[in-house]
Design a protein around this motif. Structure first.
Motif, short mmCIF file in Angstrom:
data_model
loop_
_atom_site.label_atom_id
_atom_site.label_comp_id
_atom_site.label_asym_id
_atom_site.label_seq_id
_atom_site.Cartn_x
_atom_site.Cartn_y
_atom_site.Cartn_z
N UNK A 147 0.90 -1.16 0.00
CA UNK A 147 0.00 0.00 0.00
C UNK A 147 0.93 1.20 0.00
N UNK A 148 0.53 2.29 -0.60
CA UNK A 148 1.33 3.50 -0.48
C UNK A 148 0.81 4.29 0.71
N UNK A 149 1.75 4.86 1.45
CA UNK A 149 1.34 5.80 2.49
C UNK A 149 1.22 7.16 1.84
N UNK A 150 0.01 7.68 1.83
CA UNK A 150 -0.20 8.98 1.22
C UNK A 150 -0.27 10.05 2.29
N UNK A 196 -4.24 1.28 0.52
CA UNK A 196 -3.72 2.64 0.65
C UNK A 196 -3.72 2.96 2.14
N UNK A 197 -2.73 3.76 2.54
CA UNK A 197 -2.58 4.03 3.97
C UNK A 197 -2.29 5.49 4.20
N UNK A 216 -10.23 13.74 2.15
CA UNK A 216 -9.29 14.06 1.07
C UNK A 216 -8.80 12.82 0.33
N UNK A 217 -8.67 11.70 1.06
CA UNK A 217 -8.10 10.50 0.45
C UNK A 217 -9.18 9.62 -0.20
N UNK A 229 -8.41 -2.98 -7.70
CA UNK A 229 -9.13 -3.86 -6.78
C UNK A 229 -8.52 -3.90 -5.39
N UNK A 230 -8.06 -2.74 -4.89
CA UNK A 230 -7.46 -2.75 -3.55
C UNK A 230 -8.45 -3.25 -2.52
N UNK A 231 -7.90 -3.87 -1.45
CA UNK A 231 -8.80 -4.44 -0.45
C UNK A 231 -8.86 -3.66 0.85
#
Ligand SMILES: *Cc1c(COP(=O)(O)O)cnc(C)c1O
Length: 448
Positions: A147-150, A196-197, A216-217, A229-231
């Motif tokens: 996951x990317x840390x945004x 995503x994180x 925002x995310x 298809x992220x979980x």
């Protein structure tokens, strides 16, 4: 809710008399309440029940294996920031497939270990790290879930050292750049995009910044869900706790539990803020609380060694130092400090945080302003400055409250002081969960 209470003038943790604990194991001594940790965990789980979720305890807040075991048995996942934390968590019975691996500087051996153990996700903080993980996974002929840390660029209104969600700090990838980095990740052979994180900071005392950041995310989450298809979407940790009034006086007693509330805002408020913006994202929601679960579940017990009076100050010199609990020195953070044996005095407290009713009940005088300091050779070695306290004497036991998070884990051997012991209370049971170090331990690993 925490489980430190006065009974007949004596401070208890659940059913354990803390003066007895100090006699058994000596001081300085960290004491944690299992009941409190589990109560916090259960409440958070209940509040998130409306959707598929996983609570991943942030191990760095308190990594004693007994604490991890308690949470693993309750079904928690774990958010880890090093190979060492993953090792500890697994030793404590954690399921690695419920562990997320965070941190800006993961090393090769840590990445290899985490791939081998099958962690749930690497939370990746840069493109360089993404390439590195791809390469290492390729060499193993395995795939790495990421996951990317945004970084949503919100201000969490907390101490600058523990704010992480604005553009100016080292954490995460700017929200605007994230889609391009995901696109690159999608082309990597050994990478699986799974989530995503975000994590905007620590000791956040209002629920609005969480809702803002999620808002925002959320569009990115939708986009990633349809494209890859992220979980999961991890909304991080950071829920603040109450440090002031963790225990307070009233009804004629000097110190007794006030509200029993532990968090800066209720779990219900937190849920009310986060549930609406995540409800129809249709992905699993992860939360990564550290301080919220363990902060008010722990105290540091210390004994007064000397009283020293100068013409301008009275110092209470205790046997714990900044090497045992660095938060006051590092962040100027406030910890409530209370006597383990309550002294009932006929005098009113003048401290503003004492409860209503205590003034009438207490009478005149009896409080004094003191600096509570440790034995370490640094002027920054203090737990409280100009603190209103009932009179304390040499040999008295004091409890430094709210020391369960970022306490022992930040302890050091500075001044060649052995690390303190840790104990866990569960109902009427008191267990030593880490022995006090000895002088011999201090030199054991050094070359002669
Ligand atoms: C430190 C940290 C947490 C936990 O923070 P708390 O304020 O203790 O809840 C969660 N997630 C990440 C990525 C962290 O670095």
């Amino acid at each position: 809710m925490h489980s430190f209470r006065y009974r007949d003038g004596k401070l208890y943790c659940e059913d354990i008399d803390l003066a007895r604990a100090a006699e058994s194991f000596g001081t300085p001594l960290y004491i944690y309440s299992a009941g409190t940790i589990l109560d916090h965990f259960d409440r958070l789980n209940a509040a998130l029940a409306p959707f598929d979720h996983l609570v991943c305890y942030a191990v760095k807040a308190n990594s004693n294996r007994a604490v991890l075991k308690l949470l693993a048995e309750a079904g928690a996942g774990f958010d880890i920031v090093s190979g060492g934390e993953l090792f500890r968590a697994i030793k404590a019975g954690a399921d690695p497939t419920k562990c997320t691996f965070a941190g800006v500087g993961k090393a090769r051996d840590e990445i290899e270990y985490a791939i081998d153990q099958g962690v749930y996700s690497f939370n990746v903080e840069s493109e360089a790290e993404l390439e590195y993980i791809d390469k290492i996974a390729g060499a193993k002929k395995l795939r790495a879930p990421i996951a990317l840390r945004v970084n949503p660029d919100v201000d969490p209104h907390t101490h600058e050292y523990i704010a992480t969600g604005s553009h100016e700090n080292k954490f995460g990838i700017a929200l605007g750049q994230a889609p391009a980095v995901y696109e690159r990740a999608a082309k990597m052979r050994n990478i699986d995009i799974v989530g995503v994180q975000m994590h905007i900071g620590s000791q956040i005392t209002e629920s609005a910044p969480f809702a803002d950041a999620i808002g925002k995310v959320a569009p990115l989450v939708r986009q990633l869900k349809s494209r890859y298809g992220i979980k999961f979407f991890s909304i991080g940790g950071g829920m603040g706790i109450i440090y002031r009034r963790a225990l307070e006086s009233g009804s004629g007693k000097w110190w007794h539990d006030h509200s029993g509330e532990s968090s800066a805002f209720s779990v219900r408020d937190y849920a009310d803020a986060i549930v609406p913006p995540v409800r129809d994202l249709d992905v699993r929601i992860l939360v990564e609380p550290g301080r919220f679960l363990v902060g008010n579940a722990g105290i540091l017990l210390t004994r007064v060694r000397y009283i020293k009076e100068s013409s301008v100050k009275k110092f209470v010199i205790v046997d714990a130092g900044m090497n045992d609990l660095i938060r006051p020195s590092l962040y100027r953070s406030y910890h409530e400090i209370v006597p383990v044996e309550e002294k009932i005095r006929p005098s009113p407290p003048s401290s503003p945080w004492l409860g209503r009713g205590s003034r009438e009940a207490a009478g005149e005088g009896g409080m004094e302003k003191v600096d509570i300091v440790g034995p370490v050779c640094e002027s920054g070695d203090f737990f409280a400055l100009d603190r209103e306290m009932p009179e304390v004497h040499e040999g008295d036991l004091l409890a430094i409250m709210s020391a369960g998070a970022y306490g022992f884990v930040m302890a050091s051997n500075y001044n060649s002081r052995p690390l303190p012991a840790e104990a866990l209370v569960r109902g009427g049971q008191l267990a030593l969960i880490r022995k006090r170090q000895t002088w011999e331990d201090l030199v054991r690993d050094e070359a002669e």
